[in-house]
Scaffold this motif. Structure first.
Motif, PDB file in Angstrom:
ATOM      1  N   HIS A  54       0.868  -1.170   0.000  1.00 56.65           N
ATOM      2  CA  HIS A  54       0.000   0.000   0.000  1.00 56.65           C
ATOM      3  C   HIS A  54       0.902   1.216   0.000  1.00 56.65           C
ATOM      4  O   HIS A  54       1.753   1.376   0.871  1.00 56.65           O
ATOM      5  N   ASP A  55       0.738   2.078  -0.939  1.00 57.67           N
ATOM      6  CA  ASP A  55       1.590   3.233  -1.059  1.00 57.67           C
ATOM      7  C   ASP A  55       0.787   4.464  -0.631  1.00 57.67           C
ATOM      8  O   ASP A  55      -0.106   4.911  -1.343  1.00 57.67           O
ATOM      9  N   PRO A  56       1.083   5.009   0.586  1.00 55.63           N
ATOM     10  CA  PRO A  56       0.263   6.136   1.058  1.00 55.63           C
ATOM     11  C   PRO A  56       0.353   7.342   0.127  1.00 55.63           C
ATOM     12  O   PRO A  56      -0.609   8.084  -0.014  1.00 55.63           O
ATOM     13  N   TYR A  57       1.507   7.536  -0.496  1.00 56.09           N
ATOM     14  CA  TYR A  57       1.640   8.681  -1.398  1.00 56.09           C
ATOM     15  C   TYR A  57       0.652   8.569  -2.564  1.00 56.09           C
ATOM     16  O   TYR A  57      -0.079   9.509  -2.875  1.00 56.09           O
ATOM     17  N   GLN A  58       0.631   7.386  -3.185  1.00 53.58           N
ATOM     18  CA  GLN A  58      -0.288   7.197  -4.303  1.00 53.58           C
ATOM     19  C   GLN A  58      -1.735   7.388  -3.864  1.00 53.58           C
ATOM     20  O   GLN A  58      -2.539   7.954  -4.583  1.00 53.58           O
ATOM     21  N   TRP A  59      -2.037   6.894  -2.656  1.00 53.97           N
ATOM     22  CA  TRP A  59      -3.395   6.980  -2.152  1.00 53.97           C
ATOM     23  C   TRP A  59      -3.786   8.446  -1.955  1.00 53.97           C
ATOM     24  O   TRP A  59      -4.872   8.882  -2.358  1.00 53.97           O
ATOM     25  N   LEU A  60      -2.878   9.219  -1.352  1.00 55.17           N
ATOM     26  CA  LEU A  60      -3.174  10.623  -1.073  1.00 55.17           C
ATOM     27  C   LEU A  60      -3.172  11.473  -2.344  1.00 55.17           C
ATOM     28  O   LEU A  60      -3.821  12.515  -2.403  1.00 55.17           O
ATOM     29  N   GLY A 154       4.611  18.965  -0.647  1.00 54.10           N
ATOM     30  CA  GLY A 154       4.859  17.991  -1.701  1.00 54.10           C
ATOM     31  C   GLY A 154       3.580  17.329  -2.178  1.00 54.10           C
ATOM     32  O   GLY A 154       3.365  17.130  -3.378  1.00 54.10           O
ATOM     33  N   LEU A 155       2.696  16.995  -1.224  1.00 57.60           N
ATOM     34  CA  LEU A 155       1.441  16.333  -1.594  1.00 57.60           C
ATOM     35  C   LEU A 155       0.571  17.259  -2.446  1.00 57.60           C
ATOM     36  O   LEU A 155       0.005  16.836  -3.458  1.00 57.60           O
ATOM     37  N   LEU A 156       0.464  18.516  -2.023  1.00 55.68           N
ATOM     38  CA  LEU A 156      -0.378  19.453  -2.776  1.00 55.68           C
ATOM     39  C   LEU A 156       0.192  19.651  -4.185  1.00 55.68           C
ATOM     40  O   LEU A 156      -0.546  19.644  -5.176  1.00 55.68           O
ATOM     41  N   TYR A 157       1.525  19.802  -4.260  1.00 58.08           N
ATOM     42  CA  TYR A 157       2.118  19.965  -5.584  1.00 58.08           C
ATOM     43  C   TYR A 157       1.911  18.701  -6.425  1.00 58.08           C
ATOM     44  O   TYR A 157       1.564  18.771  -7.608  1.00 58.08           O
ATOM     45  N   GLY A 158       2.101  17.550  -5.777  1.00 54.57           N
ATOM     46  CA  GLY A 158       1.905  16.292  -6.490  1.00 54.57           C
ATOM     47  C   GLY A 158       0.491  16.143  -7.019  1.00 54.57           C
ATOM     48  O   GLY A 158       0.267  15.665  -8.125  1.00 54.57           O
ATOM     49  N   ARG A 159      -0.490  16.557  -6.206  1.00 52.82           N
ATOM     50  CA  ARG A 159      -1.880  16.455  -6.644  1.00 52.82           C
ATOM     51  C   ARG A 159      -2.146  17.374  -7.833  1.00 52.82           C
ATOM     52  O   ARG A 159      -2.814  16.988  -8.803  1.00 52.82           O
ATOM     53  N   PHE A 160      -1.654  18.601  -7.739  1.00 54.16           N
ATOM     54  CA  PHE A 160      -1.964  19.565  -8.787  1.00 54.16           C
ATOM     55  C   PHE A 160      -1.215  19.265 -10.083  1.00 54.16           C
ATOM     56  O   PHE A 160      -1.749  19.428 -11.170  1.00 54.16           O
ATOM     57  N   SER A 161       0.038  18.855  -9.930  1.00 58.69           N
ATOM     58  CA  SER A 161       0.864  18.733 -11.127  1.00 58.69           C
ATOM     59  C   SER A 161       0.733  17.368 -11.780  1.00 58.69           C
ATOM     60  O   SER A 161       1.375  17.106 -12.786  1.00 58.69           O
TER      61      SER A 161
ATOM     62  N   GLY D 154      11.843  19.655  -0.470  1.00 60.74           N
ATOM     63  CA  GLY D 154      12.253  19.079  -1.748  1.00 60.74           C
ATOM     64  C   GLY D 154      12.631  17.616  -1.631  1.00 60.74           C
ATOM     65  O   GLY D 154      12.273  16.792  -2.470  1.00 60.74           O
ATOM     66  N   LEU D 155      13.338  17.278  -0.546  1.00 58.44           N
ATOM     67  CA  LEU D 155      13.753  15.890  -0.366  1.00 58.44           C
ATOM     68  C   LEU D 155      12.551  14.979  -0.163  1.00 58.44           C
ATOM     69  O   LEU D 155      12.478  13.891  -0.749  1.00 58.44           O
ATOM     70  N   LEU D 156      11.606  15.415   0.666  1.00 55.94           N
ATOM     71  CA  LEU D 156      10.429  14.583   0.917  1.00 55.94           C
ATOM     72  C   LEU D 156       9.628  14.402  -0.365  1.00 55.94           C
ATOM     73  O   LEU D 156       9.192  13.297  -0.691  1.00 55.94           O
ATOM     74  N   TYR D 157       9.467  15.488  -1.114  1.00 53.19           N
ATOM     75  CA  TYR D 157       8.733  15.353  -2.374  1.00 53.19           C
ATOM     76  C   TYR D 157       9.496  14.444  -3.343  1.00 53.19           C
ATOM     77  O   TYR D 157       8.908  13.586  -3.995  1.00 53.19           O
ATOM     78  N   GLY D 158      10.809  14.636  -3.388  1.00 53.92           N
ATOM     79  CA  GLY D 158      11.625  13.803  -4.274  1.00 53.92           C
ATOM     80  C   GLY D 158      11.521  12.331  -3.913  1.00 53.92           C
ATOM     81  O   GLY D 158      11.452  11.466  -4.781  1.00 53.92           O
ATOM     82  N   ARG D 159      11.516  12.019  -2.621  1.00 49.61           N
ATOM     83  CA  ARG D 159      11.409  10.626  -2.195  1.00 49.61           C
ATOM     84  C   ARG D 159      10.060  10.038  -2.581  1.00 49.61           C
ATOM     85  O   ARG D 159       9.970   8.914  -3.072  1.00 49.61           O
ATOM     86  N   PHE D 160       8.999  10.816  -2.351  1.00 42.77           N
ATOM     87  CA  PHE D 160       7.666  10.275  -2.596  1.00 42.77           C
ATOM     88  C   PHE D 160       7.367  10.173  -4.089  1.00 42.77           C
ATOM     89  O   PHE D 160       6.728   9.225  -4.539  1.00 42.77           O
ATOM     90  N   SER D 161       7.791  11.157  -4.827  1.00 39.73           N
ATOM     91  CA  SER D 161       7.366  11.206  -6.220  1.00 39.73           C
ATOM     92  C   SER D 161       8.304  10.435  -7.142  1.00 39.73           C
ATOM     93  O   SER D 161       8.101  10.403  -8.337  1.00 39.73           O
ATOM     94  N   ARG D 162       9.328   9.821  -6.563  1.00 37.50           N
ATOM     95  CA  ARG D 162      10.259   9.045  -7.392  1.00 37.50           C
ATOM     96  C   ARG D 162       9.554   7.791  -7.906  1.00 37.50           C
ATOM     97  O   ARG D 162       9.129   6.943  -7.127  1.00 37.50           O
ATOM     98  N   ARG D 193       1.705  -3.445  -6.569  1.00 29.68           N
ATOM     99  CA  ARG D 193       0.878  -2.294  -6.252  1.00 29.68           C
ATOM    100  C   ARG D 193      -0.463  -2.405  -6.944  1.00 29.68           C
ATOM    101  O   ARG D 193      -0.640  -3.162  -7.887  1.00 29.68           O
ATOM    102  N   SER D 194      -1.397  -1.598  -6.455  1.00 30.19           N
ATOM    103  CA  SER D 194      -2.719  -1.616  -7.076  1.00 30.19           C
ATOM    104  C   SER D 194      -2.812  -0.596  -8.205  1.00 30.19           C
ATOM    105  O   SER D 194      -3.881  -0.389  -8.762  1.00 30.19           O
ATOM    106  N   ASN D 195      -1.712   0.050  -8.533  1.00 28.21           N
ATOM    107  CA  ASN D 195      -1.742   0.947  -9.685  1.00 28.21           C
ATOM    108  C   ASN D 195      -1.690   0.141 -10.981  1.00 28.21           C
ATOM    109  O   ASN D 195      -1.488  -1.071 -10.984  1.00 28.21           O
TER     110      ASN D 195
END
Lengths: 321, 321, 321, 321
Positions: A54-60, A154-161, D154-162, D193-195
């Motif tokens: 389960h990937d919380p980032y993908q979920w959020l 990061g989450l907000l940017y990830g959601r928007f972008s 930036g690091l947290l976003y980079g880790r999650f969005s990788r 993953r479920s993606n």
């Protein structure tokens, strides 16, 4: 990337020139399955066992906005409640500046407000940590707070972008007829957004289920045109039902007996997101109308600008026989 | 991705080897339309009806900088005014530290300053929430504040990191003549920025309008060269008007009668953004000059470094007959 | 994307099967130019006139770390000095809490410290805005502060996440000889980083300058192998000098007379950045050594793990005649 | 991008139609090496000498979460300890508001708490900088603090969005047999993953080591199918051992003698990350089972939804002879 020739989706190394194609959805099933792809692009598949992640980032990132805001508020509330309880456990005497009458609810509110002021790094300072215990806990909370908002950023940017295509599909696919009498399968798409999609490609698969064995077969349906350079208006995607087509000579009853499903995959470059975007959809046999034609969904305004009408995207009329 | 062979934009599955190409802009129109693509790359298309999606992120990412700053300031002002009014409604007695003489404007300013100190998480603390009501509202404002700046962070990054090509096009396309006498259509481009574009590809479509039916036709114009490895200087894009060309044998009057428009699509990899960038433009029939040639727009400085002059990009001279 | 067949860089639509290739660097020059590409991958090109765009984002993203930190510190210092002067102009009496003896330097420091506490949103509050004037200015500064750090966040992320390849090139290219006696041009590359590059492609162009006219010509040099799946160790890139090669039959004097420059373009997928990375380099005629061979630059350790030695990448030995 | 025809990984410019393929891992070795690729996708390679670049961003992005959190906490602790010592060196008399009894540990804690309140920009203000020295140091710390959290964002976003693929491989590859008796090499994969992965491509290389010279050879193994459109369930990748295959006629003893290793490279588009994701794995000769077949790993639930069981992905049964 979609191959420039649609036939390339069939492996070039096939021993037998493949006429069928398993798109990784499986081939042999013990019983009938639901449609392969839902209208929102999701698959009717579940996962079980194994090191399922389960990937919380993908979920959020993928949840809708209101649930997301709910998660943020609940998370913020729970975390601050926990810290407030920690301050209460250390004793409010260690938070100089708390002057309100001492009862448990007012004490909790005082601790909660101090917690939130620390978590958001507002720190008015009329209440402040007056002991080593509250000094430690408030230091920890301040660190957790700034890191939490780093995460939220990061989450907000990830959601928007996150690049998503908002392709509007006609409600129904139709079986129409070309000027030369050849029947053809058609559906129509338009871009819901005002952005421009470039180099849009379409790939269409036909899923058929053997009425006896329940085995599934996937065939690529060649398109009259599978690529357009720009996509500002609407696009009618056409598969000509030539004698080579797996749809050749079949009628509505055959479609139903074989649980036919037309699966569509779109890919284009989005100028706004500066990335490729994808869209999926499918039409099941009961979402295909026979002997219809699409009515034009765009017109030219007085100012010479073409206007596409998304509501008219679905409009069809009977073929004159 | 642009196909490596330009002919691939015509579907490989076409029943009839296609000579025309509908780039999703529409084919049959009730009357004449404006040019398909404006000089800023936008399309002359509107959308109507349907679940039309306004995407605030796209809007905020694509607007110019001054309007964007205006939106930020107005948003910041309105939100803080709203919170200031909330503090006023709760009573300034609940914000200990406010010492100024009480009149409505000074009260409002005191509440506004406290609001801004909370929203930006400065929180000096000479004014602080002294009741549960102001405690709750200021906690909410602090959360809204940090999330707003999280959003602003994403928006600012999105605006800056959005890969855009700044390709400078010559003001006019020209009809020139090769050394062997063959006529050719040419235009010239240069990179306005000092970054390097790699693997730049060009695709050129010709739009013609039937003078009688107003039907539109799109033809791909094959290029002498549609790919360059590096793009540090200028590039003259050339379509040779061979007997196969849809422009063969036509003169300026034909161009005007058919409302011809030359549509250009460019794509390259930008070393700075580390992403592909796209550019579009078009030349209408009245933006094409006849019997001209381009004058070289670069020279070599004393230090052996080539210098491209963007102002000279547009310079042409008459062909000697 | 690099075409999968190197010949595809020459337009498929060429009227005459092209043997030369202008990579957008220009063809006809009034005099000799410097090398086309420097060892750091930059081009020897300047821009002049036109709507030349300086892009501050690109500038801040691409500069080295020390200058970048300098820019940040200077910007931070200037902005806070400006706000400090504004507070001084409004009068320190409007910043209650300033208690130090009043002389201009101490006053300035007091205002500067208050400014920084506002800009960074620390806001201790022992000094606070006590008038409408300082209230407004400090509100503005708090907004500017949080937006500045939002910008800084984006810049820092942009700098770190910008995918760059650190390909180590051998100092010299060499003219070597295959086992069957055929001469070949070689150079060697290794990855300086411990990340893995996947699907690495190489493209090599030869720039020659006509000794009389100064015209420049660019030819693609076909490679023995232009693609490797994985790039953990070193790769020796080889162009066989067959009779078809533009290098066939030429000696060191010819190389110098024609100001030859071997231009290299590399592209691969970087597992860490999850993006394609690019690298460029070139060898001029005086950076090519004759009749050498590379010495192997990797060995196997006691633990069975291959070790590549970046220092040995440059090592060559004479060919035995 | 993976070429659409697998054979394209062999350079199209090869002088001799290549049958072997060096994937940049090296060819000639002094002794036996370990497996080329570990199960986690890493290579058994080290780097030495040269301007070797340690990239802290890559290191912080790729490490596991617990070590990352440890690095953050240690960094936060060390930096604040350093600033606390600076405040102590300047004298706590310059931090008005510190009221606790003066002993070194309590003094240190007071300075540390003030440091953390400054670093996180909480700034309660009950303790504040009362001299120019502490004013300067706290201003510096506030700047360092906000920039540190900009970095952390930036690091947290980079880790999650990788984008990372979580492909589950069957523990063993098998040698199975087609219906027509042809032997084939198979392994099975599923998405943890479920993606949804789209346009998944597989490329399989065979590494063989010459038992005498230790030279390594890499051959591409053509696949029955190397591309699937969608990847919601499991995929059995099949290499048919035709007379052309480098595996033709070999038995388990040959596999061991040649230290065979089957290297797999996967690439697909991930809908969530909106990017291509890659996965690697390999099977050594002792991870290949003979004369087995895979048992189906998915079934259809009562609700018509297909269920893939990741635990059953590894299940095989003997071939009936």
């Amino acid at each position: 990337m979609l191959p420039s020739k649609s036939t390339a989706v069939i492996s070039s190394n096939s021993m037998n020139p493949a006429t069928t194609l398993d798109p990784g959805i499986g081939e042999k099933f013990s019983r009938r399955t639901k449609r392969a792809i839902n209208h929102d692009g999701s698959f009717n598949v579940r996962r079980r066992g194994g090191p399922h992640r389960h990937d919380p980032y993908q979920w959020l990132i993928q949840m809708d906005w209101w649930p997301f805001i709910g998660v943020v508020v609940v998370f913020f509330g729970l975390l601050n409640t926990a810290f407030a309880l920690a301050y209460l456990a250390l004793g409010l005497d260690n938070l100089p500046g708390v002057t309100a009458p001492h009862n448990w609810w007012q004490d909790f509110l005082s601790a909660l407000f101090f917690s939130i002021q620390t978590f958001t790094s507002v720190g008015y300072g009329h209440v402040y940590p007056g002991s080593n215990g509250t000094g430690f806990v408030s230091s920890l909370e301040a660190l957790v707070g700034v890191l939490t908002f780093a995460l939220a950023t990061g989450l907000l940017y990830g959601r928007f972008s996150r690049p998503t295509a908002r392709i509007h599909f006609s409600h129904r696919a139709i079986i129409s007829r070309r000027a030369d009498g050849l029947p053809c399968l058609q559906f129509r798409i338009a871009n819901q957004r005002s952005n421009i999609l470039i180099d849009l490609r379409a790939r269409v698969l036909l899923k058929t289920v053997d009425p006896v064995t329940n085995n599934q077969q996937y065939n690529l349906l060649p398109l009259e045109r599978d690529f357009i350079s720009f996509f500002p208006l609407s696009w009618t995607v056409v598969h000509d039902i030539t004698p080579d087509s797996p749809l050749h000579g079949l009628g509505p009853a055959d479609y139903e007996a074989q649980s036919m499903e037309v699966i569509i995959q779109l890919k284009g470059y989005d100028d706004t997101f500066a990335q490729d975007v994808h869209a999926r959809n499918s039409y099941t046999h009961d979402e295909i109308e026979w002997d219809r034609r699409f009515i034009r969904a765009y017109e030219v305004g007085d100012d010479g600008i073409a206007v596409v009408d998304l509501d008219q995207l679905h409009l069809t009329e009977p073929l004159e026989q």
